[in-house]
Each structure stands twice: as C-alpha cells, then as structure tokens.
Design a protein around this motif. Structure first.
Motif, mmCIF file in Angstrom:
data_model
loop_
_atom_site.group_PDB
_atom_site.id
_atom_site.type_symbol
_atom_site.label_atom_id
_atom_site.label_comp_id
_atom_site.label_asym_id
_atom_site.label_seq_id
_atom_site.Cartn_x
_atom_site.Cartn_y
_atom_site.Cartn_z
ATOM 1 N N ILE A 1 0.837 -1.200 0.000
ATOM 2 C CA ILE A 1 0.000 0.000 0.000
ATOM 3 C C ILE A 1 0.874 1.252 0.000
ATOM 4 N N ILE A 2 1.868 1.288 0.884
ATOM 5 C CA ILE A 2 2.783 2.438 0.929
ATOM 6 C C ILE A 2 3.573 2.519 -0.369
ATOM 7 N N SER A 3 4.029 1.390 -0.852
ATOM 8 C CA SER A 3 4.796 1.341 -2.098
ATOM 9 C C SER A 3 3.989 1.913 -3.258
ATOM 10 N N ASP A 4 2.744 1.478 -3.403
ATOM 11 C CA ASP A 4 1.886 1.981 -4.479
ATOM 12 C C ASP A 4 1.612 3.473 -4.334
ATOM 13 N N THR A 5 1.393 3.913 -3.108
ATOM 14 C CA THR A 5 1.139 5.332 -2.856
ATOM 15 C C THR A 5 2.346 6.178 -3.253
ATOM 16 N N LEU A 6 3.539 5.729 -2.896
ATOM 17 C CA LEU A 6 4.756 6.460 -3.257
ATOM 18 C C LEU A 6 4.950 6.495 -4.775
ATOM 19 N N ARG A 7 4.696 5.382 -5.437
ATOM 20 C CA ARG A 7 4.820 5.335 -6.904
ATOM 21 C C ARG A 7 3.853 6.316 -7.564
ATOM 22 N N LYS A 8 2.601 6.286 -7.109
ATOM 23 C CA LYS A 8 1.587 7.188 -7.664
ATOM 24 C C LYS A 8 1.916 8.643 -7.363
ATOM 25 N N GLY A 9 2.624 8.879 -6.255
ATOM 26 C CA GLY A 9 3.021 10.229 -5.867
ATOM 27 C C GLY A 9 4.243 10.741 -6.611
ATOM 28 N N GLY A 10 4.821 9.906 -7.459
ATOM 29 C CA GLY A 10 5.951 10.344 -8.278
ATOM 30 C C GLY A 10 7.323 10.035 -7.726
ATOM 31 N N SER A 11 7.419 9.106 -6.790
ATOM 32 C CA SER A 11 8.733 8.737 -6.257
ATOM 33 C C SER A 11 9.641 8.288 -7.411
ATOM 34 N N PRO A 12 10.893 8.747 -7.413
ATOM 35 C CA PRO A 12 11.781 8.464 -8.544
ATOM 36 C C PRO A 12 12.424 7.072 -8.535
ATOM 37 N N PHE A 13 12.107 6.254 -7.547
ATOM 38 C CA PHE A 13 12.788 4.974 -7.403
ATOM 39 C C PHE A 13 12.106 3.866 -8.189
ATOM 40 N N LYS A 14 12.923 3.025 -8.782
ATOM 41 C CA LYS A 14 12.429 1.866 -9.525
ATOM 42 C C LYS A 14 11.908 0.798 -8.554
ATOM 43 N N ILE A 15 12.617 0.630 -7.423
ATOM 44 C CA ILE A 15 12.236 -0.374 -6.428
ATOM 45 C C ILE A 15 11.854 0.346 -5.133
ATOM 46 N N ILE A 16 10.629 0.104 -4.707
ATOM 47 C CA ILE A 16 10.111 0.707 -3.475
ATOM 48 C C ILE A 16 9.474 -0.405 -2.655
ATOM 49 N N PHE A 17 10.048 -0.703 -1.499
ATOM 50 C CA PHE A 17 9.502 -1.743 -0.632
ATOM 51 C C PHE A 17 8.381 -1.209 0.262
ATOM 52 N N GLY A 18 8.331 0.100 0.453
ATOM 53 C CA GLY A 18 7.279 0.696 1.259
ATOM 54 C C GLY A 18 7.520 0.641 2.748
ATOM 55 N N LEU A 19 8.779 0.550 3.162
ATOM 56 C CA LEU A 19 9.083 0.526 4.587
ATOM 57 C C LEU A 19 8.894 1.917 5.185
ATOM 58 N N ASN A 20 8.513 1.942 6.470
ATOM 59 C CA ASN A 20 8.371 3.215 7.166
ATOM 60 C C ASN A 20 9.599 3.459 8.053
ATOM 61 N N LEU A 21 9.671 4.616 8.650
ATOM 62 C CA LEU A 21 10.837 5.007 9.435
ATOM 63 C C LEU A 21 11.127 4.062 10.607
ATOM 64 N N PRO A 22 10.139 3.647 11.405
ATOM 65 C CA PRO A 22 10.456 2.704 12.491
ATOM 66 C C PRO A 22 11.050 1.383 11.980
ATOM 67 N N GLN A 23 10.587 0.913 10.851
ATOM 68 C CA GLN A 23 11.142 -0.322 10.292
ATOM 69 C C GLN A 23 12.590 -0.108 9.851
ATOM 70 N N LEU A 24 12.866 1.027 9.227
ATOM 71 C CA LEU A 24 14.241 1.330 8.818
ATOM 72 C C LEU A 24 15.150 1.475 10.034
ATOM 73 N N LYS A 25 14.645 2.099 11.091
ATOM 74 C CA LYS A 25 15.439 2.234 12.320
ATOM 75 C C LYS A 25 15.755 0.864 12.916
ATOM 76 N N GLU A 26 14.793 -0.024 12.864
ATOM 77 C CA GLU A 26 14.999 -1.383 13.372
ATOM 78 C C GLU A 26 16.106 -2.088 12.578
ATOM 79 N N ILE A 27 16.075 -1.961 11.275
ATOM 80 C CA ILE A 27 17.115 -2.562 10.436
ATOM 81 C C ILE A 27 18.463 -1.910 10.731
ATOM 82 N N ALA A 28 18.481 -0.592 10.913
ATOM 83 C CA ALA A 28 19.725 0.119 11.224
ATOM 84 C C ALA A 28 20.317 -0.352 12.548
#
Length: 191
Positions: free
Chosen positions: A27-54
């Motif tokens: 859902i986040i991935s599709d929303t970002l794509r429709k919003g014009g995100s310049p990335f070819k690959i979008i997993f749709g992760l949010n900030l807390p998930q990225l912080k967890e990976i970090a």
C-alpha cells in the motif's frame, strides 16, 4: 555488528535486502509510486522499520556506501545515512551525497540522521547557500539542514538565507522550504 553472521550464506547487502523484502508494504509502495517517487524499487518501509534494520545492522561505512550507490532502491538510500559512522563522514562527502540525492525524502533523512551531528554542519549550510553555482538539490539540503540546526544558528543570519531563497525560481521545493523556514524563525522569535 556483522549482519551476515545472522543470515548464513548471504552477504550483508543481501541480508539487508531480505529484511526489506520481509517488511515490504504494498500500500505504501503503491502510494509512493503514484506520488511520483523516482525509485524503480520501493519496498514501502516506514521510518520505524528502517530504524529497526539500522539497529540490527549497526554502523558500517562499507555497507552504507553500497546502499547509497544502490540508487534504484528507495530503502537503500534511506538506510545508508542511518548506518554510516558519523566520525567518518566528511564535509566533502556530505556535499556529494546532498548533490546526488534523488528525492527530498532522502535528503531529509541524510540531514536528520547524519549531517546534523557533524561538527561542520553549520559551515556546510553557509558554504552551500553562499555558493551562487549550487544546484537546487544542494540548496534544498542546506535549507533542510538549517531546520535541524536552528537552536545553534544565528537567527538573523538564518533568516537572511531563508529570505534569499524564498523567491528562488530554480525549484519549487526550495522556495517552499525557505518559506517554511521563515515561518519557523518568526515563530521562534515571537513574531
């Protein structure tokens, strides 16, 4: 921490990508794509998930640089500044990364997660904003970094920079950010 020690048979980059895939959000991935995100690959992760990976990955300059050069993947570029060891990140690298940033979201993360903690941050802001040849990506980055540094900046000098770029014709995002900075400075000064 060596992430590969927890993911037998996979390189650090592969292990990170597997985590991206496991946490993907269509859902986040599709929303970002429709919003014009310049990335070819979008997993749709949010900030807390990225912080967890970090946190799991730990600080790693080599992995951060590999993620940063993976310009096709949104999450790679967002995670890179979160795991780059602060003490190894130079002013020259900061300018290069700001200039290479493909999206405001990436620049925002770069400024918040890494640049604001560097002792050269305010000098970087003013060197970019005083440079008449600076590209819009650099100017946007300097203004975004100013938000992170507001408590430490001279309010008059910061306001002069924001006013200078409030009628910037080169990029609507720069102009909008400059106006927001003026509003914030006015609020902080009680105007």
């Amino acid at each position: 921490m060596d992430i590969s020690s927890h993911e037998d048979g996979f390189s650090e980059m592969q292990a990170v990508k597997r985590r991206f895939f496991a946490l993907r959000n269509g859902i986040i991935s599709d929303t970002l794509r429709k919003g014009g995100s310049p990335f070819k690959i979008i997993f749709g992760l949010n900030l807390p998930q990225l912080k967890e990976i970090a946190e799991y990955t730990g600080k790693d300059a080599g992995l951060a640089e590999a993620l940063w050069t993976n310009t096709t993947t949104r999450e790679s570029m967002l995670l890179a500044p979160m795991i780059y060891p602060e003490e190894k990140f130079t002013a020259e690298m900061a300018r290069e990364w700001l200039e290479a940033s493909p999206a405001a979201e990436v620049t925002d993360m770069l400024c918040h997660a890494l640049l604001r903690r560097r002792p050269f941050a305010s000098d970087l802001v003013y060197s970019i904003t005083d440079d008449n040849t600076a590209c819009p990506a650099l100017i946007y980055g300097a203004l975004r970094l100013m938000f992170n540094l507001l408590p430490t900046l001279d309010p008059e000098k910061a306001r002069a920079v924001a006013v200078r770029f409030s009628d910037f014709d080169g990029d609507a995002a720069v102009k909008r950010l400059a106006m927001q900075l003026i509003d914030e400075l006015d609020f902080l000064s009680g105007n």
